[in-house]
Write a protein that holds these residues in place. Structure first.
Motif, PDB file in Angstrom:
ATOM      1  N   MET A 154       0.863  -1.217  -0.034  1.00  0.00           N
ATOM      2  CA  MET A 154       0.044  -0.116   0.064  1.00  0.00           C
ATOM      3  C   MET A 154       0.624   1.241  -0.094  1.00  0.00           C
ATOM      4  O   MET A 154       1.785   1.434   0.862  1.00  0.00           O
ATOM      5  CB  MET A 154      -0.914   0.062   1.276  1.00  0.00           C
ATOM      6  N   ALA A 155       0.682   2.099  -1.006  1.00  0.00           N
ATOM      7  CA  ALA A 155       1.619   3.425  -0.897  1.00  0.00           C
ATOM      8  C   ALA A 155       0.852   4.412  -1.875  1.00  0.00           C
ATOM      9  O   ALA A 155       0.043   4.140  -2.483  1.00  0.00           O
ATOM     10  CB  ALA A 155       2.629   2.863  -1.532  1.00  0.00           C
ATOM     11  N   SER A 156       1.469   5.802  -1.667  1.00  0.00           N
ATOM     12  CA  SER A 156       0.887   6.694  -2.855  1.00  0.00           C
ATOM     13  C   SER A 156       1.858   6.561  -3.908  1.00  0.00           C
ATOM     14  O   SER A 156       2.946   5.896  -3.881  1.00  0.00           O
ATOM     15  CB  SER A 156       1.238   8.214  -1.971  1.00  0.00           C
ATOM     16  N   ASP A 157       1.712   7.251  -4.908  1.00  0.00           N
ATOM     17  CA  ASP A 157       2.422   7.125  -6.238  1.00  0.00           C
ATOM     18  C   ASP A 157       3.809   7.896  -6.081  1.00  0.00           C
ATOM     19  O   ASP A 157       4.856   7.561  -6.915  1.00  0.00           O
ATOM     20  CB  ASP A 157       1.619   7.968  -7.628  1.00  0.00           C
ATOM     21  N   THR A 158       3.887   8.425  -4.939  1.00  0.00           N
ATOM     22  CA  THR A 158       5.284   9.227  -4.942  1.00  0.00           C
ATOM     23  C   THR A 158       5.991   8.633  -3.753  1.00  0.00           C
ATOM     24  O   THR A 158       7.123   9.113  -3.567  1.00  0.00           O
ATOM     25  CB  THR A 158       5.094  10.716  -4.522  1.00  0.00           C
ATOM     26  N   THR A 159       5.566   7.600  -3.214  1.00  0.00           N
ATOM     27  CA  THR A 159       6.314   6.782  -2.381  1.00  0.00           C
ATOM     28  C   THR A 159       7.607   6.035  -2.785  1.00  0.00           C
ATOM     29  O   THR A 159       7.438   5.405  -3.742  1.00  0.00           O
ATOM     30  CB  THR A 159       5.472   5.672  -1.440  1.00  0.00           C
ATOM     31  N   PRO A 160       8.753   6.363  -2.109  1.00  0.00           N
ATOM     32  CA  PRO A 160       9.738   5.494  -2.966  1.00  0.00           C
ATOM     33  C   PRO A 160       9.821   3.945  -2.568  1.00  0.00           C
ATOM     34  O   PRO A 160       9.392   3.642  -1.364  1.00  0.00           O
ATOM     35  CB  PRO A 160      11.270   6.244  -2.092  1.00  0.00           C
ATOM     36  N   LEU A 161       9.966   3.042  -3.568  1.00  0.00           N
ATOM     37  CA  LEU A 161       9.706   1.638  -3.614  1.00  0.00           C
ATOM     38  C   LEU A 161      11.164   1.041  -3.788  1.00  0.00           C
ATOM     39  O   LEU A 161      11.705   1.587  -4.467  1.00  0.00           O
ATOM     40  CB  LEU A 161       8.786   1.211  -4.353  1.00  0.00           C
ATOM     41  N   TYR A 185      -2.354   3.805   1.497  1.00  0.00           N
ATOM     42  CA  TYR A 185      -2.043   3.737   2.807  1.00  0.00           C
ATOM     43  C   TYR A 185      -2.402   4.875   3.558  1.00  0.00           C
ATOM     44  O   TYR A 185      -2.027   5.957   3.326  1.00  0.00           O
ATOM     45  CB  TYR A 185      -0.513   3.628   2.909  1.00  0.00           C
ATOM     46  N   PRO A 186      -3.320   4.919   4.371  1.00  0.00           N
ATOM     47  CA  PRO A 186      -4.289   3.557   4.912  1.00  0.00           C
ATOM     48  C   PRO A 186      -5.457   3.564   3.873  1.00  0.00           C
ATOM     49  O   PRO A 186      -5.872   4.327   3.098  1.00  0.00           O
ATOM     50  CB  PRO A 186      -4.550   3.778   6.267  1.00  0.00           C
ATOM     51  N   MET A 187      -5.985   2.192   4.088  1.00  0.00           N
ATOM     52  CA  MET A 187      -7.325   2.200   3.469  1.00  0.00           C
ATOM     53  C   MET A 187      -8.269   2.197   4.811  1.00  0.00           C
ATOM     54  O   MET A 187      -7.930   2.221   5.843  1.00  0.00           O
ATOM     55  CB  MET A 187      -7.515   0.858   2.761  1.00  0.00           C
ATOM     56  N   VAL A 226     -12.523   2.791   9.938  1.00  0.00           N
ATOM     57  CA  VAL A 226     -11.268   2.065  10.857  1.00  0.00           C
ATOM     58  C   VAL A 226     -10.140   2.132  10.060  1.00  0.00           C
ATOM     59  O   VAL A 226     -10.219   1.394   8.771  1.00  0.00           O
ATOM     60  CB  VAL A 226     -11.268   0.785  11.349  1.00  0.00           C
ATOM     61  N   PRO A 227      -8.864   2.694  10.153  1.00  0.00           N
ATOM     62  CA  PRO A 227      -7.630   2.622   9.405  1.00  0.00           C
ATOM     63  C   PRO A 227      -7.276   1.226   9.137  1.00  0.00           C
ATOM     64  O   PRO A 227      -7.080   0.665  10.458  1.00  0.00           O
ATOM     65  CB  PRO A 227      -6.849   3.643   9.742  1.00  0.00           C
ATOM     66  N   VAL A 228      -6.856   0.453   8.074  1.00  0.00           N
ATOM     67  CA  VAL A 228      -6.423  -0.753   7.850  1.00  0.00           C
ATOM     68  C   VAL A 228      -5.089  -0.418   7.103  1.00  0.00           C
ATOM     69  O   VAL A 228      -5.212   0.003   5.973  1.00  0.00           O
ATOM     70  CB  VAL A 228      -7.341  -1.743   7.293  1.00  0.00           C
ATOM     71  N   VAL A 229      -4.214  -1.107   7.714  1.00  0.00           N
ATOM     72  CA  VAL A 229      -2.624  -1.032   6.967  1.00  0.00           C
ATOM     73  C   VAL A 229      -1.846  -2.399   6.884  1.00  0.00           C
ATOM     74  O   VAL A 229      -2.249  -3.263   7.799  1.00  0.00           O
ATOM     75  CB  VAL A 229      -1.967  -0.014   7.591  1.00  0.00           C
ATOM     76  N   VAL A 251      -5.547  10.670  10.538  1.00  0.00           N
ATOM     77  CA  VAL A 251      -4.329  10.043  10.169  1.00  0.00           C
ATOM     78  C   VAL A 251      -3.395  10.917   9.677  1.00  0.00           C
ATOM     79  O   VAL A 251      -3.822  11.555   8.584  1.00  0.00           O
ATOM     80  CB  VAL A 251      -4.412   8.695   9.366  1.00  0.00           C
ATOM     81  N   ASP A 252      -2.224  10.925  10.135  1.00  0.00           N
ATOM     82  CA  ASP A 252      -1.247  12.050   9.702  1.00  0.00           C
ATOM     83  C   ASP A 252      -0.680  11.884   8.065  1.00  0.00           C
ATOM     84  O   ASP A 252      -0.641  10.705   7.880  1.00  0.00           O
ATOM     85  CB  ASP A 252       0.053  12.095  10.545  1.00  0.00           C
ATOM     86  N   ARG A 253      -0.738  12.885   7.195  1.00  0.00           N
ATOM     87  CA  ARG A 253      -0.327  12.709   6.034  1.00  0.00           C
ATOM     88  C   ARG A 253       1.225  12.015   5.743  1.00  0.00           C
ATOM     89  O   ARG A 253       1.585  11.662   4.911  1.00  0.00           O
ATOM     90  CB  ARG A 253      -0.308  14.166   5.465  1.00  0.00           C
ATOM     91  N   GLY A 254       1.834  12.124   6.910  1.00  0.00           N
ATOM     92  CA  GLY A 254       3.356  11.642   6.771  1.00  0.00           C
ATOM     93  C   GLY A 254       3.388  10.053   6.908  1.00  0.00           C
ATOM     94  O   GLY A 254       4.210   9.447   6.808  1.00  0.00           O
ATOM     95  N   SER A 255       2.184   9.296   7.117  1.00  0.00           N
ATOM     96  CA  SER A 255       2.094   7.945   7.117  1.00  0.00           C
ATOM     97  C   SER A 255       2.403   7.368   5.816  1.00  0.00           C
ATOM     98  O   SER A 255       1.828   7.944   4.710  1.00  0.00           O
ATOM     99  CB  SER A 255       0.528   7.599   7.760  1.00  0.00           C
ATOM    100  N   GLY A 256       2.805   6.075   6.150  1.00  0.00           N
ATOM    101  CA  GLY A 256       2.904   5.273   4.597  1.00  0.00           C
ATOM    102  C   GLY A 256       4.133   4.219   5.071  1.00  0.00           C
ATOM    103  O   GLY A 256       4.832   4.446   5.976  1.00  0.00           O
ATOM    104  N   PRO A 257       4.517   3.482   4.050  1.00  0.00           N
ATOM    105  CA  PRO A 257       5.513   2.862   4.118  1.00  0.00           C
ATOM    106  C   PRO A 257       7.018   3.178   3.941  1.00  0.00           C
ATOM    107  O   PRO A 257       7.054   4.291   3.052  1.00  0.00           O
ATOM    108  CB  PRO A 257       5.443   1.604   3.021  1.00  0.00           C
TER     109      PRO A 257
END
Length: 612
Positions: free
Chosen positions: A277-284, A302-304, A314-317, A342-348
């Protein structure tokens, strides 16, 4: 009970009783919970991962990414960022962080073999102790070597292990695990105290555990929703108003189906599905792609959100496994413990060894875990068992979980050969045929033509499964087993069988068999159309069983016990003294004389499994 050096008190809730996943797929909520209670009073950063699966050295095929030593460094860095310095925009002045795992904390393979060869303490546990988890869910792979190895793994953490959390596993009939329950190490739920706040953590394990792994006498209770809710209610009665579910239910689909049956769960951290789960700009990690949501056809973000029984989103990650990412979910709570956003800085956050986001390996983990495991693996890679004239297909889809492959044939042939060689010594009828479940072929790669090493055989046959012979399988039941093997087609599934000693044809348009975990056939299958032994004996013709004597079948003990729902239904079987990895190695060096030829194992297969 945590390992990182911040004072924390854990109160365990150890009742283990009954629990179930049922109901329709929940529709994802369209928005995060909205603020409306005067702004956040507490910001909690949840650092999480799942499905590390003993990938201690690096991400598969990506030496510059992953690796548990770099992972440990990154977790420490993110933990410090979450709790020091000025709060981020929209965050509370009071902040805390916890670290959670959603299961599959080790897995059979070359790297875990180093631990088995060494003994307690296991390398995986030494690394995870250094990471410093507040709680760990129990996944299906924790039982692949049986309950005693899981007990050894937990014991490897030393005197102060993290709590291992599952509400739907009853350990009372397994002495060593039950002792850990009595000590409060294995629990149904736990309360973590962080910066003056109490955070409840409830665990859940897939109810399909018995079909996926080897829990022996561990009871896998099926009412997952009921028992999770019971633990949530118990925590709530004690005044715990921030509750996290860490689950290993095999994927986000199962978690989204569970959430609508629950209430007062604030966050779900899922495991088992390896979704990214990620945004299009998340480094993978190079080569990784964001998973497509099967419910919407869109990329998983991230999250759904899934809507619970009370109508709360409920956020699920989750994260992709193999220590490639640290999940970072930053949740804002109001004074009543309600999620306000949920903070915008969340993510993998990817685990990288190269710029611009490189982290150095943790020195202690590098020295005590990575270096000795790497030496062990290098030694296996240097031991050449033979040469293959052709690439060997071990990928899953398309591959060993969907069709006949030459590596699948090689594996099945090695089972048949081992069963025949050892049958007399173990007083069992020599097998006529062999079945290897596709899920037991673990390398998930195309092995190039050239040297085949001891390391390759451990990558292929990674589990501790023993070659076994089921000496008298009625013909009708043998057809049922094959029906089960093809029942999920065209979906890739570990139950798909690679075969030796016979050929069969199936029609994917036929009725798919449905069985329960006991192997009872609920819906008979009509896909298997013909089965013919290598000596010409016809077992099935035009979809009908030809009357005659039963068959002696070589397989592995996981399958013989009904793993993957193969309907052996308790038929007696005998293990014949070697693992399936040993059988493969012996077959290559002995029966094949170190030569895997294109004539015997053509790239396209030998026509053992066909469709009309």
């Amino acid at each position: 009970m945590t390992q990182h050096p911040r004072p924390r008190r854990l109160a365990a809730v150890t009742a283990i009783a009954a629990l179930a996943v049922a109901g329709p797929l929940a529709t994802p909520g369209s928005a995060a919970p909205a603020a409306g209670h005067g702004g956040p009073a507490f910001t909690l950063t949840i650092l999480h991962n799942n499905d590390g699966e003993s990938k201690l050295l690096s991400a598969p095929g990506q030496p510059d990414y992953g690796g548990v030593a770099r992972f440990a460094t990154l977790v420490g860095k993110l933990r410090a960022q979450a709790t020091t310095g000025r709060p981020g925009r929209g965050q509370a002045a009071r902040r805390g962080a916890i670290t959670l795992s959603s299961g599959d904390n080790f897995l059979a393979g070359p790297e875990f073999s180093a631990s088995l060869r060494k003994g307690v303490p296991f390398y995986d546990a030494l690394a995870l102790k250094a990471v410093g988890y507040d709680a760990m869910a129990i996944g299906n792979h924790e039982f692949d070597f049986g309950p005693d190895i899981l007990a050894d793994f937990i014991g490897s953490f030393g005197a102060a292990p993290p709590p291992f959390v599952s509400a739907n596993l009853d350990m009372s009939d397994e002495a060593r695990l039950n002792a850990l329950v009595k000590k409060g190490t294995i629990v149904s739920s736990v309360t973590v105290r962080e910066r003056g706040e109490r955070i409840g953590v409830v665990g859940a394990t897939t109810p399909a555990l018995a079909a996926l792994s080897s829990p022996r006498r561990v009871k896998v209770l099926q009412d997952v929703a009921g028992l999770v809710q019971a633990q949530v209610d118990r925590l709530s009665r004690r005044g715990v108003d921030k509750i996290v579910l860490i689950s290993h239910l095999q994927g986000l689909t199962e978690d989204r189906a569970l959430v609508p049956m629950l209430r007062n769960v604030d966050v779900v951290i899922a495991g088992g599905g390896d979704e990214l789960m990620a945004s299009d700009t998340t480094p993978l990690v190079p080569g990784d792609v964001i998973t497509t949501d099967p419910a919407t056809g869109e990329r998983l973000r991230y999250p759904m959100y899934a809507r619970d029984r009370a109508g709360v989103d409920v956020p699920v990650v989750t994260t992709a496994g193999d220590y490639k990412y640290v999940g970072r979910l930053v949740v804002n709570f109001d004074r009543r413990g309600k999620v306000v956003g949920v903070d915008r800085g969340s993510g993998p956050v990817r685990v990288s060894g190269v710029a611009p986001d490189a982290v150095a390996p943790d020195r202690r983990v590098q020295r005590t875990v990575v270096e000795p495991v790497s030496q062990f693996v290098d030694d296996m890679a240097a031991n050449v068992l033979g040469e293959s004239a052709v690439p060997l297909e071990g990928r899953r889809d398309p591959g060993v979980r969907t069709k006949e492959t030459n590596l699948g044939n090689l594996m099945a042939d090695s089972l048949l050969a081992a069963g025949r060689k050892n049958a007399a010594a173990y007083g069992v009828t020599p097998p006529q045929v062999a079945l290897q479940n596709g899920g037991g072929i673990r390398n998930n790669s195309l092995i190039p033509a050239g040297p085949v090493t001891e390391l390759n055989t451990f990558q292929i046959a990674a589990f501790s499964n023993f070659v076994s012979v089921v000496p008298d399988v009625p013909r009708a039941q043998f057809k049922e087993i094959l029906e089960n093997a093809v029942s999920r087609m065209p979906v890739a599934d570990g139950r798909f069988a690679q075969v030796a000693g016979f050929r069969f044809t199936y029609d994917p348009a036929g009725t798919a068999q449905v069985v329960d975990d006991a192997g009872t056939v609920l819906t008979p299958g009509t896909r298997v159309r013909s089965v013919t032994l290598d000596d010409g004996t016809v077992i099935v013709a035009n979809g009908q069983v030809v009357p005659g004597a039963g068959l002696s079948v070589a397989t592995n003990d996981f399958s013989a016990r009904g793993g993957d729902q193969w309907p052996f239904r308790g038929l007696p079987f005998t293990t014949v003294g070697l693992t399936y990895q040993q059988a493969l190695a012996d077959y290559i060096t002995g029966d094949l004389g170190g030569r895997i030829t294109a004539a015997a194992y053509p790239e396209a297969g030998s026509g053992r499994i066909t469709t009309p």
